[in-house]
Design an enzyme around this catalytic site. Sequence first.
Site, PDB file in Angstrom:
ATOM      1  N   ARG A   1      -1.334   2.217 -12.898  1.00 28.97           N
ATOM      2  CA  ARG A   1      -1.051   2.290 -11.442  1.00 28.97           C
ATOM      3  C   ARG A   1      -0.315   3.441 -10.884  1.00 28.97           C
ATOM      4  O   ARG A   1      -0.382   3.839  -9.537  1.00 28.97           O
ATOM      5  CB  ARG A   1      -0.210   0.847 -10.992  1.00 28.97           C
ATOM      6  CG  ARG A   1      -1.254  -0.110 -10.809  1.00 28.97           C
ATOM      7  CD  ARG A   1      -1.013  -1.771 -10.687  1.00 28.97           C
ATOM      8  NE  ARG A   1       0.515  -1.941  -9.947  1.00 28.97           N
ATOM      9  CZ  ARG A   1       0.647  -3.021  -9.119  1.00 28.97           C
ATOM     10  NH1 ARG A   1      -0.195  -3.751  -9.296  1.00 28.97           N
ATOM     11  NH2 ARG A   1       1.822  -2.801  -8.475  1.00 28.97           N
TER      12      ARG A   1
ATOM     13  N   GLU B   1       8.326  -6.745 -19.127  1.00 35.01           N
ATOM     14  CA  GLU B   1       8.981  -8.076 -18.824  1.00 35.01           C
ATOM     15  C   GLU B   1       8.316  -9.115 -19.727  1.00 35.01           C
ATOM     16  O   GLU B   1       8.744 -10.434 -19.839  1.00 35.01           O
ATOM     17  CB  GLU B   1       8.651  -8.507 -17.262  1.00 35.01           C
ATOM     18  CG  GLU B   1       9.042  -7.392 -16.525  1.00 35.01           C
ATOM     19  CD  GLU B   1       8.148  -6.346 -16.043  1.00 35.01           C
ATOM     20  OE1 GLU B   1       7.125  -6.463 -15.482  1.00 35.01           O
ATOM     21  OE2 GLU B   1       8.286  -5.045 -16.855  1.00 35.01           O
TER      22      GLU B   1
END
Length: 188
Positions: A73, A110
């Site tokens: 991204r 994460e």
Amino acid sequence: MAGERAAATPSAELEQDMRRLIREIPDFPRGGINFKDITPLLADAASLAEAVRALAELARPLEVDCVIAAEARGFLLGPALALELGAGFVLARKPGKLPYETVSAEYLLEYGADQLEVHSDAVSDGARVLVHDDLLATGGTTRATIELIERLGGTVVGCAYLIELAFLGGRRSLGGYDVHALVAYDEE
């Protein structure tokens, strides 16, 4: 002060406009994660142009030689940001995706671990480098990117993001670096 919200911050109006076009997808890619979908912002030509312009305005005083962004991204706005700054663009990719000799760094996400690579000649010694990604969460991807830049002799002059998930503490993990974001979410 580096590592804290910089004085040159986007206007509240700009942040509100960007936030309006960032869609939240609950429980994606897995339960408990509220994914920030930027595709509506990318689909709106005026908002896309404004996001690139605003990121460039935050970074322009840093006199950047190149922008480096992580797959995938970061590649969406990174090249346009580099062009707007009159700088080169460097790809930080997943292992095995670059055709030339590479250096790599591992990092924690994460929800797992991963690795980034750059070409061994991608950053010139002493180059002033801006790290870009669409989103700052825990800072793991950025820390790995910084490690690669510094290992190649570059100087990280700042980090610029479209979105910051401030509640995850990524900015704190990047203490000592100039961090900017157009939109900050202070709570999940």
